[in-house]
Motif scaffolding. Structure first.
Motif, PDB file in Angstrom:
ATOM      1  N   LYS A   1       0.843  -1.192   0.000  1.00 35.33           N
ATOM      2  CA  LYS A   1       0.000   0.000   0.000  1.00 35.33           C
ATOM      3  C   LYS A   1       0.880   1.244   0.000  1.00 35.33           C
ATOM      4  CE  LYS A   1      -0.575  -0.070   5.055  1.00 35.33           C
ATOM      5  NZ  LYS A   1      -1.564  -0.095   6.162  1.00 35.33           N
ATOM      6  N   PRO A   2       0.349   2.358  -0.514  1.00 31.81           N
ATOM      7  CA  PRO A   2       1.160   3.581  -0.596  1.00 31.81           C
ATOM      8  C   PRO A   2       1.442   4.170   0.780  1.00 31.81           C
ATOM      9  CG  PRO A   2      -1.101   4.029  -1.236  1.00 31.81           C
ATOM     10  CD  PRO A   2      -0.991   2.548  -1.083  1.00 31.81           C
ATOM     11  N   SER A   3       2.552   4.888   0.862  1.00 24.81           N
ATOM     12  CA  SER A   3       2.935   5.599   2.089  1.00 24.81           C
ATOM     13  C   SER A   3       3.394   6.991   1.687  1.00 24.81           C
ATOM     14  CB  SER A   3       4.053   4.844   2.811  1.00 24.81           C
ATOM     15  OG  SER A   3       4.501   5.560   3.955  1.00 24.81           O
ATOM     16  N   LEU A   4       2.541   7.977   1.928  1.00 30.39           N
ATOM     17  CA  LEU A   4       2.816   9.345   1.499  1.00 30.39           C
ATOM     18  C   LEU A   4       3.202  10.208   2.691  1.00 30.39           C
ATOM     19  CD1 LEU A   4       2.820  11.663  -0.570  1.00 30.39           C
ATOM     20  CD2 LEU A   4       0.358  11.900  -0.162  1.00 30.39           C
ATOM     21  N   GLN A   5       4.337  10.855   2.588  1.00 26.06           N
ATOM     22  CA  GLN A   5       4.826  11.782   3.600  1.00 26.06           C
ATOM     23  C   GLN A   5       4.993  13.151   2.949  1.00 26.06           C
ATOM     24  OE1 GLN A   5       9.155  11.861   4.854  1.00 26.06           O
ATOM     25  NE2 GLN A   5       8.278  10.933   6.688  1.00 26.06           N
ATOM     26  N   VAL A   6       4.629  14.206   3.679  1.00 20.48           N
ATOM     27  CA  VAL A   6       4.784  15.564   3.175  1.00 20.48           C
ATOM     28  C   VAL A   6       5.692  16.341   4.118  1.00 20.48           C
ATOM     29  CG1 VAL A   6       3.615  17.731   2.629  1.00 20.48           C
ATOM     30  CG2 VAL A   6       2.558  15.557   2.005  1.00 20.48           C
ATOM     31  N   ALA A   7       6.776  16.907   3.571  1.00 20.40           N
ATOM     32  CA  ALA A   7       7.744  17.653   4.373  1.00 20.40           C
ATOM     33  C   ALA A   7       7.505  19.153   4.227  1.00 20.40           C
ATOM     34  CB  ALA A   7       9.166  17.309   3.939  1.00 20.40           C
ATOM     35  N   VAL A   8       7.349  19.828   5.364  1.00 18.90           N
ATOM     36  CA  VAL A   8       7.115  21.272   5.374  1.00 18.90           C
ATOM     37  C   VAL A   8       8.107  21.944   6.315  1.00 18.90           C
ATOM     38  CG1 VAL A   8       4.658  21.063   4.822  1.00 18.90           C
ATOM     39  CG2 VAL A   8       5.395  21.079   7.223  1.00 18.90           C
ATOM     40  N   ALA A   9       8.382  23.224   6.059  1.00 13.47           N
ATOM     41  CA  ALA A   9       9.218  24.027   6.953  1.00 13.47           C
ATOM     42  C   ALA A   9       8.307  24.809   7.890  1.00 13.47           C
ATOM     43  CB  ALA A   9      10.104  24.969   6.156  1.00 13.47           C
ATOM     44  N   VAL A  10       8.693  24.906   9.166  1.00 16.65           N
ATOM     45  CA  VAL A  10       7.818  25.514  10.176  1.00 16.65           C
ATOM     46  C   VAL A  10       8.597  26.434  11.110  1.00 16.65           C
ATOM     47  CG1 VAL A  10       6.105  23.649  10.195  1.00 16.65           C
ATOM     48  CG2 VAL A  10       8.127  23.473  11.645  1.00 16.65           C
ATOM     49  N   SER A  11       7.872  27.376  11.700  1.00 15.53           N
ATOM     50  CA  SER A  11       8.436  28.255  12.725  1.00 15.53           C
ATOM     51  C   SER A  11       7.313  28.716  13.645  1.00 15.53           C
ATOM     52  CB  SER A  11       9.117  29.475  12.098  1.00 15.53           C
ATOM     53  OG  SER A  11       9.526  30.403  13.089  1.00 15.53           O
ATOM     54  N   VAL A  12       7.461  28.445  14.933  1.00  8.69           N
ATOM     55  CA  VAL A  12       6.466  28.825  15.939  1.00  8.69           C
ATOM     56  C   VAL A  12       7.088  29.808  16.923  1.00  8.69           C
ATOM     57  CG1 VAL A  12       5.062  28.007  17.873  1.00  8.69           C
ATOM     58  CG2 VAL A  12       5.204  26.643  15.778  1.00  8.69           C
ATOM     59  N   ALA A  13       6.331  30.848  17.263  1.00 10.31           N
ATOM     60  CA  ALA A  13       6.766  31.813  18.280  1.00 10.31           C
ATOM     61  C   ALA A  13       5.529  32.380  18.969  1.00 10.31           C
ATOM     62  CB  ALA A  13       7.612  32.928  17.653  1.00 10.31           C
ATOM     63  N   GLU A  14       5.748  33.312  19.899  1.00 17.96           N
ATOM     64  CA  GLU A  14       4.636  33.869  20.673  1.00 17.96           C
ATOM     65  C   GLU A  14       3.677  34.670  19.806  1.00 17.96           C
ATOM     66  OE1 GLU A  14       6.145  36.085  23.951  1.00 17.96           O
ATOM     67  OE2 GLU A  14       6.889  34.306  25.010  1.00 17.96           O
ATOM     68  N   ASN A  15       4.185  35.239  18.709  1.00 18.11           N
ATOM     69  CA  ASN A  15       3.325  35.959  17.779  1.00 18.11           C
ATOM     70  C   ASN A  15       3.793  35.694  16.354  1.00 18.11           C
ATOM     71  OD1 ASN A  15       5.275  38.240  16.971  1.00 18.11           O
ATOM     72  ND2 ASN A  15       5.230  38.446  19.214  1.00 18.11           N
TER      73      ASN A  15
END
Length: 332
Positions: free
Chosen positions: A217-231
């Motif tokens: 069966k297929p296995s799909l992964q999606v890679a994204v860039a992220v950044s979290v802060a207080e605002n």
């Protein structure tokens, strides 16, 4: 919906330290944190001849982390196939698959992993043949599955694996999606590199997947860039260093260690690179803890997968860790 969150760790070196040793220690500490807090996977990238990243050997870093953890899946994202023989890749893949069954992921990529001089050095200063990469993938699969008929029955030790290791084909376009589907292996789509036609690319992979090949069966992964802060504004500014590295890579310039926001502004604002830089920055998912998690849920729905790989390179390691902490806390 709870997501299967993974971390794409490039072992980023910061301009404030410029030490590959510190970057690698940070990677090991991040792995222990990921194991403890419930991340699904850790994937290590391959780069050569650049000061921006601390690791040139994802298979070695993955081995170290596998030995220090018990639950989390660990893999390469990816091994740059043009630099190595199919036989050697298959050998150490089977070794890790034997020692850490169901936990090791072989992520394979077609990119060079470095600029021209580094790639030439990896290939004994001989011209690199690019047309045989899919053939090399076929050979790796044959060695892992211990199929007959290749090089007079040559085996790749160790033999008789209880569980075949998961294979991921890395890419950001239609060609790689079709190749992954054709060979029945997983597909890791680099949305942080190409999000414009991403949905059609991943839909093609899911639609064309051949269940009679490597996996059922297929296995799909999606890679994204992220950044979290207080605002939201601070989250975006924290991502400047990562966006600037992406810009340098697009321009075929060796990426520098992660630079502080102020230095990047001095280099970018008012130059011909300004528009492209901010286009790249806008592709990074930035915001508060809650808003970023909501965007990840939207990403999951868009691409029809719960397997999301997170990339976060920051000038300050505490900002990078804060991003991962906030995201995983929202996923419980």
């Amino acid at each position: 919906m709870k997501l299967k969150l993974g971390i794409l760790d490039q072992s980023p070196v910061s301009h404030s330290d410029s030490s590959a040793a510190s970057a690698l220690i940070n990677s090991v500490n991040l792995a222990l944190f990921a194991e403890e807090t419930g991340f699904h996977s850790l994937m290590y990238s391959e780069h050569h001849g650049v000061m921006a990243y601390g690791s040139s050997s994802p298979e070695l870093l993955a081995t170290i982390v596998l030995s220090k953890t018990k639950r989390i899946k660990v893999g390469t994202a990816g091994i740059m196939m043009r630099n190595y023989s199919a036989y050697k890749i298959a050998e150490w893949t089977k070794l890790l698959g034997t020692l850490y069954p169901t936990r090791f992921i072989l992520g394979l990529g077609k990119a060079p992993g470095g600029l021209k001089d580094a790639v030439m050095a990896l290939n004994n200063h001989k011209p690199v043949i690019l047309s045989n990469l899919e053939t090399k993938l076929e050979e790796i699969i044959q060695y892992i599955r211990e199929e007959k008929g290749i090089y007079n029955g040559l085996i790749a030790q160790p033999v008789d694996l209880k569980d075949l290791p998961e294979i991921l084909w890395l890419g950001s376009g239609m060609t790689s999606a079709n190749e992954a589907a054709h060979h029945g292996i997983g597909y890791s789509f680099a949305a942080f590199m190409n999000s414009e036609n991403g949905k059609s690319v991943t839909e093609t992979y899911l639609k064309e997947f051949d269940e009679t090949q490597y996996a059922s069966k297929p296995s799909l992964q999606v890679a994204v860039a992220v950044s979290v802060a207080e605002n939201s504004e601070q989250a975006k500014r924290n991502a400047y260093g990562m966006a600037y590295q992406f810009l340098q890579s697009r321009q075929l310039v060796s990426p520098e260690p992660v630079l502080p926001t102020e230095m990047i502004e001095q280099r970018i604002l008012g130059t011909e690179d300004e528009e492209e830089f901010f286009t790249i920055l806008d592709r990074i998912i930035t915001g508060t803890s809650q808003s970023v998690y909501e965007k990840l849920q939207m990403t999951s729905e868009k691409y029809q997968t719960d397997d999301i790989l997170l990339l976060c390179n920051m000038y300050r390691e505490e900002d990078r860790m804060n991003t991962y902490k906030n995201i995983i806390e929202n996923n419980k």
